[in-house]
Design a protein around this motif. Structure first.
Motif, PDB file in Angstrom:
ATOM      1  N   SER A   4       0.847  -1.183   0.000  1.00 34.06           N
ATOM      2  CA  SER A   4       0.000   0.000   0.000  1.00 34.06           C
ATOM      3  C   SER A   4       0.878   1.227   0.000  1.00 34.06           C
ATOM      4  CB  SER A   4      -0.903   0.010   1.245  1.00 34.06           C
ATOM      5  OG  SER A   4      -0.126   0.206   2.407  1.00 34.06           O
ATOM      6  N   THR A   6       1.076   3.622   2.088  1.00 35.71           N
ATOM      7  CA  THR A   6       1.655   3.950   3.379  1.00 35.71           C
ATOM      8  C   THR A   6       2.745   2.971   3.792  1.00 35.71           C
ATOM      9  OG1 THR A   6      -0.144   2.727   4.436  1.00 35.71           O
ATOM     10  CG2 THR A   6      -0.419   5.095   4.216  1.00 35.71           C
ATOM     11  N   ASP A   7       2.878   1.849   3.059  1.00 30.47           N
ATOM     12  CA  ASP A   7       3.949   0.897   3.357  1.00 30.47           C
ATOM     13  C   ASP A   7       5.285   1.339   2.774  1.00 30.47           C
ATOM     14  OD1 ASP A   7       2.336  -0.879   4.717  1.00 30.47           O
ATOM     15  OD2 ASP A   7       1.797  -1.974   2.904  1.00 30.47           O
ATOM     16  N   GLN A 347      -6.054   9.623  -1.648  1.00 25.42           N
ATOM     17  CA  GLN A 347      -5.730   8.257  -2.057  1.00 25.42           C
ATOM     18  C   GLN A 347      -6.240   7.916  -3.449  1.00 25.42           C
ATOM     19  OE1 GLN A 347      -6.554   5.153   0.779  1.00 25.42           O
ATOM     20  NE2 GLN A 347      -6.088   6.441   2.541  1.00 25.42           N
ATOM     21  N   CYS A 356       0.549   1.286  -6.060  1.00 29.35           N
ATOM     22  CA  CYS A 356       0.131   0.892  -4.719  1.00 29.35           C
ATOM     23  C   CYS A 356      -1.389   0.935  -4.625  1.00 29.35           C
ATOM     24  CB  CYS A 356       0.748   1.804  -3.662  1.00 29.35           C
ATOM     25  SG  CYS A 356       0.323   3.548  -3.865  1.00 29.35           S
ATOM     26  N   ASP A 359      -5.464   2.475   0.301  1.00 31.22           N
ATOM     27  CA  ASP A 359      -5.438   1.895   1.644  1.00 31.22           C
ATOM     28  C   ASP A 359      -6.827   1.692   2.233  1.00 31.22           C
ATOM     29  OD1 ASP A 359      -2.693   1.875   1.563  1.00 31.22           O
ATOM     30  OD2 ASP A 359      -2.466   3.806   2.570  1.00 31.22           O
TER      31      ASP A 359
END
Length: 481
Positions: A4, A6-7, A347, A356, A359
């Motif tokens: 994702s 945020t990863d 997002q 990605c 999320d």
């Protein structure tokens, strides 16, 4: 499992210059590699070409196909020498929305039609439904005549409502469409009450409707078309060649600039959908890149899943919409869930990063079949591939097709609102006649509301985001339902 946003170790912000990222997530449709994915017909860019097409997805490749047919005289036209056509693609061929969608050939019978009727009258609304139905039939005929291996299936598509008020609203819309006496509505059947759940198989359904639609493997279709085009020797494909700018020369032609050099041409066709504002800045508020989410659900080996013969649009009691396509191997392709990520605009809205997931919806389809369909509870069905895609959403929900206003020799076919498969094939054929023979938009069969115009462009430029369809009326990303 895909990462994702945020990863990642660095924050990725939306690309305001509207260019695709280099490392998109792999979609299920592209797990079978194709030798033409990264093809370049020549090691160097041609210095001169008659026509440049920007984008090697369904819109760009279909337009090239129909242009070749036009010049060969195979569309009722007078045969002429084939022009040289160069297709410039920023990434691999068919790596954008076409290769990442839901595989749905689903005409709009009544979904957005009432909105178009309210704005422009019954005939304008009916034109869109009739055009999309004709598109399905024409594409089916072509695929069968050419014997193209792309898993084409003609089926019924079922709309499902699990919210009582939403079901009542849908029934009212259905009745209003019937009252207009549109012939195509004879193909629609609407069910309410106790019958609904038994007919559609969706738990908690309070209403459902069905009509004719199709499903297919879009990547295989486009790559078949591309293979045939390259055999003609008049088409030059250049992948991994993003267009940076298009400049007019003094003689009415254009210089198309790329990191690998420039190409001089007489005509330019913008078929790069969500990314069109990168080279046509006047469309920056007209066609917005919006991300959607899609996945493939499969059952463990040795398990026979319950049979699904229909494609679906499901709406839960909390108004979360999902589109679903069953496959002959028993797996399911399903996506949507926009209501889950709508509040998190960064997002998905004006965001081109398909490397990605979104999320806010990354886990929504876990156990989707078990909690949604009767008979799937003990199948062990689970997501085995999940990806995202970037679609071009227009301010007023209609594609932009035709000559770019005030730019003779430049044409656009973009802004499909996650609904390109039911439109593009015939739209590209009509656009080819405009490019090759100078046919006016009004002489084509394209619905009048699809015409790109200065008025539409200015309306979006001067309007507020909340007054447009993307934000204001809930026309949310669904990855080509």
């Amino acid at each position: 499992m895909p990462i994702s946003c945020t990863d990642q170790t660095t924050t990725i912000s939306p690309n305001s210059t509207c260019y695709p990222v280099a490392n998109p997530l792999e979609s299920f449709w592209q797990t079978e590699t194709h030798p033409l994915s990264d093809h370049r017909s020549t090691s160097e860019l041609p210095l001169e070409t008659d026509i440049v097409i920007i984008g090697a997805g369904f819109a760009g490749i279909s337009t090239a196909h129909h242009l070749v047919k036009e010049f060969k005289g195979e569309l009722g036209t007078t045969p002429r020498p084939l022009p040289s056509i160069t297709i410039l693609e920023a990434r691999a061929a068919c790596s954008g929305a076409t290769g990442r969608n839901g595989g749905h050939l689903r005409p709009d019978f009544y979904g957005h039609i009432p909105k178009y009727i309210e704005r422009s009258g019954p005939r304008a609304g009916a034109e869109i439904a009739e055009f999309e139905i004709a598109n399905l039939r024409a594409l089916k005929k072509f695929i069968e005549e050419e014997n193209i291996d792309c898993d084409l299936t003609l089926t019924r598509s079922i709309d499902v409502w699990c919210n009582k008020q939403a079901a009542e609203n849908a029934k009212a819309i259905y009745d209003s469409m019937r009252a207009h006496k549109f012939d195509y509505m004879d193909d629609v059947i609407f069910y309410t009450g106790d019958k609904a759940e038994g007919i559609c198989g969706v738990k908690g359904a309070v209403a459902c409707a069905s009509f004719s639609a199709g499903t297919l493997w879009p990547f295989k279709l486009v790559m078949h078309l591309l293979h045939k085009l390259l055999e003609s020797k008049s088409v030059n494909l250049q992948t991994h060649t993003p267009v940076q700018s298009v400049r007019s020369d003094e003689a009415g032609g254009f210089f198309v600039d790329t990191p690998r050099g420039q190409v001089h041409t007489r005509k330019v066709i913008y078929a790069n959908n969500a990314y069109v504002a990168g080279t046509l800045p006047e469309y920056a508020k007209n066609i917005i890149p919006c991300k959607g989410i899609c996945c493939r659900i499969a059952v463990p080996d040795g398990i026979r899943p319950p049979l699904l013969n229909n494609s679906y649009i499901n709406r839960t009691i909390d108004h979360t919409l999902s589109y679903l396509v069953p496959r002959s191997d028993g797996s399911i392709v399903v996506g949507g869930a926009a209501a889950k990520f709508k509040p998190f605009r960064e997002q998905w809205y004006d965001n081109v990063d398909d490397s990605c997931l979104i999320d806010a919806a990354a886990e929504y389809y876990y156990n989707y079949m078990q909690r949604t369909y009767r008979g799937w509870e003990d199948t062990g069905a689970k997501v085995d591939t999940i990806w995202t895609g970037v679609m071009g959403y227009s301010y007023d929900s209609n594609p932009h097709i035709g000559q770019v206003p005030s730019k003779e020799g430049q044409f656009i076919i973009a802004g499909f609102n996650g609904h390109g498969m039911p439109v593009i094939w015939l739209a590209a054929q009509e656009l080819a006649s405009m490019v090759s023979r100078g046919v006016s938009f009004e002489e084509t069969k394209i619905p009048r509301l699809f015409k790109t115009s200065a008025q539409r462009i200015n309306r979006a430029k001067l309007g507020r985001e909340e007054d447009g369809d993307i934000i204001g009326s809930g026309n949310l990303p669904t990855t080509n339902p």
